[in-house]
Scaffold this active site. Sequence first.
Site, PDB file in Angstrom:
ATOM      1  N   SER A  47       0.789  -1.234   0.000  1.00 55.30           N
ATOM      2  CA  SER A  47       0.000   0.000   0.000  1.00 55.30           C
ATOM      3  C   SER A  47       0.819   1.282   0.000  1.00 55.30           C
ATOM      4  O   SER A  47       0.315   2.321  -0.378  1.00 55.30           O
ATOM      5  CB  SER A  47      -0.951  -0.001   1.195  1.00 55.30           C
ATOM      6  OG  SER A  47      -0.216  -0.064   2.394  1.00 55.30           O
ATOM      7  N   HIS A  83      -5.664  -4.328  -1.197  1.00 52.57           N
ATOM      8  CA  HIS A  83      -5.644  -3.204  -2.149  1.00 52.57           C
ATOM      9  C   HIS A  83      -5.823  -3.646  -3.600  1.00 52.57           C
ATOM     10  O   HIS A  83      -5.857  -2.817  -4.505  1.00 52.57           O
ATOM     11  CB  HIS A  83      -4.346  -2.402  -2.009  1.00 52.57           C
ATOM     12  CG  HIS A  83      -4.361  -1.473  -0.831  1.00 52.57           C
ATOM     13  ND1 HIS A  83      -4.929  -0.218  -0.878  1.00 52.57           N
ATOM     14  CD2 HIS A  83      -3.902  -1.631   0.428  1.00 52.57           C
ATOM     15  CE1 HIS A  83      -4.800   0.360   0.298  1.00 52.57           C
ATOM     16  NE2 HIS A  83      -4.177  -0.472   1.116  1.00 52.57           N
ATOM     17  N   LYS A 131     -12.390  -1.406   1.404  1.00 53.47           N
ATOM     18  CA  LYS A 131     -11.680  -0.482   0.512  1.00 53.47           C
ATOM     19  C   LYS A 131     -12.486  -0.319  -0.785  1.00 53.47           C
ATOM     20  O   LYS A 131     -13.485   0.367  -0.784  1.00 53.47           O
ATOM     21  CB  LYS A 131     -10.258  -0.987   0.303  1.00 53.47           C
ATOM     22  CG  LYS A 131      -9.453  -0.807   1.601  1.00 53.47           C
ATOM     23  CD  LYS A 131      -8.024  -1.257   1.531  1.00 53.47           C
ATOM     24  CE  LYS A 131      -7.319  -0.838   2.811  1.00 53.47           C
ATOM     25  NZ  LYS A 131      -6.553  -1.910   3.436  1.00 53.47           N
TER      26      LYS A 131
HETATM   27  C1  LIG Z   1      -6.392  -2.275   4.808  1.00 54.45           C
HETATM   28  C2  LIG Z   1      -5.720  -3.563   4.895  1.00 54.45           C
HETATM   29  C3  LIG Z   1      -6.166  -4.554   5.771  1.00 54.45           C
HETATM   30  C4  LIG Z   1      -7.280  -4.289   6.742  1.00 54.45           C
HETATM   31  O1  LIG Z   1      -8.503  -4.282   6.129  1.00 54.45           O
HETATM   32  P1  LIG Z   1      -9.763  -3.717   6.945  1.00 54.45           P
HETATM   33  O2  LIG Z   1     -10.919  -4.343   6.261  1.00 54.45           O
HETATM   34  O3  LIG Z   1      -9.724  -2.243   6.834  1.00 54.45           O
HETATM   35  O4  LIG Z   1      -9.613  -4.196   8.345  1.00 54.45           O
HETATM   36  C5  LIG Z   1      -5.536  -5.774   5.759  1.00 54.45           C
HETATM   37  N1  LIG Z   1      -4.504  -6.026   4.939  1.00 54.45           N
HETATM   38  C6  LIG Z   1      -4.027  -5.088   4.092  1.00 54.45           C
HETATM   39  C7  LIG Z   1      -2.887  -5.420   3.185  1.00 54.45           C
HETATM   40  C8  LIG Z   1      -4.620  -3.829   4.045  1.00 54.45           C
HETATM   41  O5  LIG Z   1      -4.154  -2.905   3.206  1.00 54.45           O
END
Ligand SMILES: *Cc1c(COP(=O)(O)O)cnc(C)c1O
Length: 394
Positions: free
Chosen positions: A183, A211, A242
């Site tokens: 990310s 992502h 997301k």
């Molecule tokens: C954002 C993210 C998470 C967490 O996801 P949520 O649904 O917001 O808890 C887990 N792993 C990665 C790689 C992320 O970027």
Amino acid sequence: MSKENLKFIDARINQLKEDGVYRKLPVNEGPCDNLITLNNKKVINLSSNNYLGLANHPRVKDAAKKAVDEYGAGAGSVRTIVGNQDLLEKLEALLAEFKEEEAVMLFQSGLNCNIGTIQAIADKGDLIISDALNHASIIDGVRLSKADKAVYKHNDMDDLKRILEEKRSDYNNVLIITDAVFSMDGDLAPLDDIVSIAKSYNALTYVDDAHGSGVLGKSGRGTIDHFGLHGEVDFIVGTLSKAIGVVGGYVATKHNVKEWLLHRARPLLFSTALPPAATAATIESVKMLMESESHTKKLWDNAKYFKEGLKDLGFDIGHSQTPITPVMIGEASKTMEFSKALLEEGVFVSGIVFPTVPKGTGRCRAMISASHTKENLDEAIEAFEKVGKSLGVI
Ligand SMILES: *Cc1c(COP(=O)(O)O)cnc(C)c1O
């Protein structure tokens, strides 16, 4: 005045202030969309993970409202007691179809999913090999498991092979874990290489596609689809928070793994199920992706347009392979100054500095969304030009 026995917290907070990392939470006084009202100021939002603009989409909102009328506000219990509303089963079946995998197990968030799944599958006598830049929720899941741990250098397949060569024979199961999309830089893990290395060392693969889901692959099916690896990765984690625009997480896997998780994944056993509004809204979002590629197409068109605009101005935008656009600034203080100046120009882009990224690689990370209009992007590019020139970055 703080209570005497909590004074040690004040000392810690003062340390944050001295280190220049103390912060207050920005307040968004409305929905998450292309424009937001942040701390009383209307700005272009270049900082959300709402890649497809579904968080405030009328169809998704209507589904949530309808579900409240039919199913209520809360699930009322963990899934293993009476919280397993049929909407949850419907969403799991839909996600399995969308991801083209055998089975899907839902969790309340992506973080919960990693914490619950890794702990449940990796045991004493096993080894977990993790990419150095994996997400915090993976690190937490690994910490909670009784397996031994090893870390390979970011995306370095020689280092991964070195660890396997040295250690494979000492363990029962070996689990290789990686983010699919990293990310901070927007780069991809070489999943084709990882899968083939795993095969040759008889190791399992676990890919966190938070992502990539809703972003890469056909209509957002994810990074596994992008690489043509359906059925080849043992555990594929996705988030519904997301690109999908709501909340929740899941692992796409085989039927027997799902059965096991139903008995052993602690967030499932000890935390209440997703609320019906969220589940129904997610079902609608996924349906929209299955109906049309227009959402992901718009996202990629926008990302390409924005990246070209910044590149033409002479900005260093790293080596992202996704709509994540890190605009490299360098020094931590200059990065924060850049972000602040952009906000004054009406554009919100969060500055990301050490310890989230290595020292000297501070960046303003722009997150492009399908919700942005060309005008939003033009205005943002103009703001970057103005601030970039005044701070001597371009
Ligand atoms: C954002 C993210 C998470 C967490 O996801 P949520 O649904 O917001 O808890 C887990 N792993 C990665 C790689 C992320 O970027």
